[in-house]
Each structure stands twice: as C-alpha cells, then as structure tokens.
Design an enzyme around this catalytic site. Structure first.
Site, PDB file in Angstrom:
ATOM      1  N   HIS A 196       0.819  -1.221   0.000  1.00 50.25           N
ATOM      2  CA  HIS A 196       0.000   0.000   0.000  1.00 50.25           C
ATOM      3  C   HIS A 196       0.844   1.257   0.000  1.00 50.25           C
ATOM      4  CE1 HIS A 196      -3.909  -1.974   1.535  1.00 50.25           C
ATOM      5  NE2 HIS A 196      -3.823  -1.959   0.231  1.00 50.25           N
ATOM      6  N   CYS A 497      -9.659  -4.220  -9.803  1.00 46.57           N
ATOM      7  CA  CYS A 497      -9.247  -2.992  -9.116  1.00 46.57           C
ATOM      8  C   CYS A 497      -7.873  -3.081  -8.462  1.00 46.57           C
ATOM      9  CB  CYS A 497     -10.302  -2.576  -8.104  1.00 46.57           C
ATOM     10  SG  CYS A 497     -10.546  -3.754  -6.813  1.00 46.57           S
TER      11      CYS A 497
HETATM   12  C1  PEP Z   1      -6.181  -5.662  -4.011  1.00 50.92           C
HETATM   13  O1  PEP Z   1      -5.949  -6.475  -3.119  1.00 50.92           O
HETATM   14  O2  PEP Z   1      -5.919  -5.838  -5.213  1.00 50.92           O
HETATM   15  C2  PEP Z   1      -6.811  -4.366  -3.685  1.00 50.92           C
HETATM   16  C3  PEP Z   1      -7.290  -3.569  -4.622  1.00 50.92           C
HETATM   17  O3  PEP Z   1      -6.865  -4.007  -2.398  1.00 50.92           O
HETATM   18  P1  PEP Z   1      -5.608  -3.550  -1.528  1.00 50.92           P
HETATM   19  O4  PEP Z   1      -4.478  -3.216  -2.455  1.00 50.92           O
HETATM   20  O5  PEP Z   1      -6.092  -2.377  -0.760  1.00 50.92           O
HETATM   21  O6  PEP Z   1      -5.337  -4.748  -0.683  1.00 50.92           O
END
Ligand code: PEP
Ligand code: MG
Length: 576
Positions: A196, A497
């Site tokens: 993140h 996403c």
């Molecule tokens: C993912 O896991 O691809 C996602 C979009 O969520 P995060 O990156 O916040 O875990």
C-alpha cells in the site's frame, strides 16, 4: 540533471524500483513498530506537554503490567511482569527520559528510544549474563511505553523540506500523515510493488526504492541522497546536488508513461472507475470523467487516527465522499485493517497478519466497531450513490453474517437508501465458490494485489520473494477468467481494481480475458485510457488464446511483449 558523480567513492546501493521518478533530498529515519516517528525537535514551550504525554503513557503501561501481574497468562509470567514494572518505575528510565526531553528538546517517543538504546547497550556490554538478558526486558518495557504513546494519537510534526524518508518498512498510514508536507522520495528495506505504501507513493508521484538491505545503517539523518526510482538505486551525494535539484533541474517524480494528452470521452464498451483514498481525489476523478469510484479504501480517510474512528467522524467523511461524487457511484470498502493497526496493547504481534485477524474477519470479531462503520456508511447514503465493498471474503458464510448486520442496522434508520453490496475477491477459496458468492452480492471487485499473494502464497510486502509474485502466473490468469465469466453468467458487474488494471501492459490481456470494467488510480488514468482506445477486442482475444496455452509467467510475459511489438509498436509498454 544532477551533476555527474565527482568521485567514485560515493556509496551507491541497488534495490528495486517501486515508484518511478528521481529525486534528491536529505535522509530522515522513520522508526517505531506500532506508530512510526522520527527525530523531531520541539520548541521549549512544548517540553511540559511532552513530559505529560510521557507520564500518562507510563501510568497506562504500569496499569497494564499490574493487571498482568494480578492475572498472569502463565504461572511464571507474574515474575517477569514484576521485573518489567520495576524497570518502568526506575529512575534510570523515568528520570532519564524526562531529562532527554528537557535537554535535547525532542519528543517523548524519541527520548524513550534514546534512553532505551543507552540502557540496552550498557546491559549488553556487561560480563554478567543475567544483566545481559535484562536488555531484552528493557526493550520490551520501552515498546510498551511507545505503544501507549501511540495510543495518545498526537499528530506527527510536519516533515522538513526535501526529506527522503528512510525506514526498514514504512507504514502507509505514516505516509498519509505527511500528506501536507510530503517527502521527495522513499527508501526502504521491505515492501514490494503492490504494498500500500508504494501504491500511495506512485499515486503521489514520490519516487521510491525498496530492498536496500540494512537500510538503517547505510544513511545518517541529514545525508544527501539521490533516489533513482527508475533504476532502483540510491546514491549518497553532496550538498551541491541538492542545490542543483532545488533549482528544478532534477525531474522529480516523472511518471512511468510520461504525460499523455487527456480527453474525457468514454471508451465505448469499457467502464473506467478510480481507486481513491481521500475525498479530494473523488472530485478529481469526477473531473476526469470517471464512471465512479470503484474502490474507496476507507481506512485511509482518517490519517493520524489509530484504530476505529468514531461514528460521527466516519459519517462526515462518507457523506463528503458521496457528495463529491456528484451522483456517481462510490464504492466504499469497509476497513481493511489488520489487528496490529487497531490495537495499542503490549500484545504479541500476529505471526502472519496477512492470514490473521484482518479485514472482514476483524469486523465480525469486533462487531460493535464494525456496526459503527456500517451505520456511518448507511447514514451517509441519503443520495443512494454509495455501495459497500467487503474485503477478504472467503465464502458465503462471511457474506451472510455481514449482510445480517447491514440489514439490522438499516432497519433502524430512516430516509436512507439500501446500498449495493459487493465482495472483494482476493482469496482462492472465493474463486472456487464464486457461483455461490454471486448469489449474495450485487457486484464483484477483483483485488488482484491480494489475489496474486494468496493464490501463489507470496507475501506482497516481502521484497525478498518478489520474483515469485507473478501476476502473469497461469493460475492467476485462470482465476481472473473464471471470475469474469461467472459474473457475466450471473448478470452482475465485475471490476478489476488491483494494480494490474492500472498498468497498460496488462490491459490487452485483461480485455482478452473478458474484462470491461477497471478501477485504477488517478495517476494511471491517461495511460490506461490510451491503451483502451487502441485495443481491439478481437486482437486481445487472439493474444489470450496464445497465452492460455503457456505454462509459466515468463513465457506469458514474453508472448505478450511479442504481441505488443506487432500490434502497438509505438506504445511504450513497461511492466512496472
Ligand atoms: C487488491 O488487493 O488488489 C486491492 C485492490 O486491495 P488492496 O491493495 O487495498 O489490498
Ligand atoms: Mg486487497
């Protein structure tokens, strides 16, 4: 350009690029396990305030220890906690920390760290084995006090200009706290492309290099460093380099795909949503012409607050996001915290937080706090444009439980609309039972960042195993295809996403697998629009027919690169 290296003795370190661009700045170490901090000087008038914070943290820690002594988890534990209480209340600790705050004009966190290091090194130098072992207890007590200080939630001071953050691991919440005074670059030992922290860094155009071993020993606070996020290197430099960069001669935060023209027409056949972590970005997504907000990571809306924010604060934030969306759909993901992010106590950290008490599991285990979030979201949905996304759904049982909480909270409210509910698909179990899951949701959001992690058993935050983190692994591609086909069969939307969707390299492949809905970060907008405009569905399906026969990620990548040379020779298509 930065002047060429003047002498070969300048240290240079190779890591991995996790956010493109190049910057020069002054190193500043970020430390702390629960809440991160740095050596910040305070003005004299804040000394008493810092001492009061420290005393409150000591009182809280002492109460914790007394409770543990009264009810020890194991028979011998009471003696250990007794010893810890003695250390905590000793003048060599208490008075020393207060003295450092007064004398060095530093925060309580930094003073605690300074005193701890001094005490620990003198114990470790002792010839008495018993005293040497005491060093661990001192560290433990210090950690407890640091946690208690973090619980007090005093905001971090702003970063000085031209700061390059240096940390073993930088928490995303720490980076968010510096939103008003962002660093010019980041250097870490741990963290991968889909961590993140680096998703946020790329979003903000902050160059970053990860994988620098023993990063804390390589640089001192104040060292001038050149961070090359394009090549994954860090070089120790001179004041002169910093001066050159501050005249604007260094290209700070250049995007991987350059700046392409923007035009807000919608690609026929595709819906492009945006992933956001703030209300300001909701407005920017609307201005760009996004179909809506495909993923609002709610845990980032409250920088500086550790744990669960109160209902009113949450309500205001969700309401603001709903209004900023100007009638477009906003998919709010419930908190994707792990246990460490919400607890302050001196408990042992989980061995495998990614597999532990996190996301929707944590919500169900802390029902009261979870209901608070659900209520705040429902209350904000007066316009009916809010949807809820549930992270880390393993199967129908999680969904049923959350649905009953949502139904219950909704039944007590008036004047609000029932939201659409979607599941984040991130676990292989969810892929295998997707037909069952689809009966309980209105849409799917495929989180490829985690789907790759859990399908391949590779920690997305561990730079050491990043070669095994393969988004093009045949198992990942098959999973994505199963998800898209199943959702279409059920007549429900499915959006991709994760970070894959924001990189042009993957777009033809994803289109060939059937994807027509993407949720991407704002900084990927132009590049993804451009490739979507030039992808023919039949070409993409042809590419997929070829790669589906291949049995390694490397072979898939080579085949994609070859196909791109044929179809889009002019397009600069980097993987990361
Ligand atoms: C993912 O896991 O691809 C996602 C979009 O969520 P995060 O990156 O916040 O875990
Ligand atoms: Mg995820």
């Amino acid at each position: 350009m930065v002047s060429p290296l003047k002498n070969e003795l300048r240290a240079s370190y190779a890591g991995r690029s996790v956010s493109h661009g190049r910057a020069v700045g002054k190193a500043l170490h970020i430390v702390g396990r629960k809440r991160q901090y740095f050596r910040a000087e305070i003005v004299e008038s804040r000394v008493e305030n810092e001492i009061a914070r420290f005393r409150a943290a000591v009182t809280y820690s002492a109460e914790q220890l007394e409770a543990l002594i009264a009810k020890p988890p194991t028979p011998n534990a009471a003696d250990i906690f007794d010893a810890h209480l003695l250390i905590l209340e000793s003048s060599s600790f208490l008075d020393a920390v207060e003295e450092v705050i007064r004398h060095d004009l530093v925060t309580a966190e930094w003073a605690t760290k300074t005193v701890t290091e001094k005490l620990v090194s003198s114990q470790r130098a002792s010839s008495d084995q018993h005293l040497r072992q005491k060093a661990v207890d001192i560290e433990d007590v210090s950690e407890r006090v640091a946690n208690a200080l973090a619980g007090g939630q005093s905001p971090l001071p702003p970063l000085p200009p031209n700061t390059v953050l240096v940390a073993t691991e930088l928490f995303p919440s720490t980076l968010m706290e510096f939103a008003d005074t962002p660093p010019v670059a980041i250097i870490t030992e741990r963290g991968g492309w889909t961590s993140h922290t680096f998703i946020l860094a790329r979003e903000s155009g902050i160059p970053a290099v990860s994988g620098i071993k023993r990063v804390n020993r390589r640089f001192d606070d104040g060292d001038i460093v050149i961070v090359d996020g394009d090549h994954g290197t860090v070089t120790v430099a001179s004041e002169e380099d910093l001066e050159v960069s501050s005249t604007g001669a260094v290209d700070l935060g250049a995007a991987a795909f350059g700046t392409w023209e923007t035009d807000d027409s919608t690609e026929p056949g595709f819906r492009l949503y945006v992933n956001v972590d703030s209300t300001a970005k909701v407005s920017r997504a609307v201005e760009k012409g996004a179909a809506g907000i495909g993923l609002l990571r709610s845990e980032y809306l409250f920088p500086g607050i550790k744990g669960w924010p109160d209902e009113e604060r949450q309500f205001q934030a969700y309401k603001a996001a709903s209004e900023a969306a100007d009638g477009l759909e906003v998919r709010i993901r419930t908190f994707d915290f792990d246990l460490d992010q919400v607890s302050f106590g001196g408990r042992e950290p989980e061995k495998n937080p990614a597999l532990g008490m996190r996301a929707v599991r944590l919500g169900l285990a802390r029902e009261r706090s979870f209901r608070t979030q659900l209520r705040a979201i429902l209350r904000a949905n007066t316009n009916g444009n809010i949807s809820i996304i549930l992270p880390m759904i393993a199967g129908v049982q999680d969904l049923k439980q959350v649905r009953s909480l949502i139904d219950d909270e909704f039944s007590r409210l008036e004047g609000v609309k029932f939201p659409k509910i979607g599941a984040m698909i991130e676990l292989p179990s969810a892929v295998l039972v997707i037909d069952q899951i689809l009966k309980y949701v209105d849409f799917l959001s495929v989180g490829t960042n985690d789907l790759v992690q859990y399908t391949l058993g590779v920690d997305r935050d561990d730079e050491m195993v990043s070669d095994w983190y393969q988004s093009l692994h045949p198992a990942v591609l098959r999973s994505i295809q199963i998800l898209i086909e199943s959702a279409k069969k059920a007549g429900k939307p499915v959006s991709l996403c994760g970070e894959m969707a924001g990189l042009p390299f993957y777009i033809p492949l994803l289109v060939g697998l059937g994807a027509d809905e993407f949720s991407i970060k704002l900084s990927s907008w132009s590049a993804v629009r451009r490739i979507l405009r030039s992808v023919e569905k039949t070409q993409a399906e042809e590419i997929v027919r070829v790669v589906k026969e291949l049995d390694t990620a490397q072979a898939v990548e080579e085949a994609l690169a070859a196909a791109y040379r044929t179809y889009w020779p002019d397009l600069q298509l980097a993987r990361t």
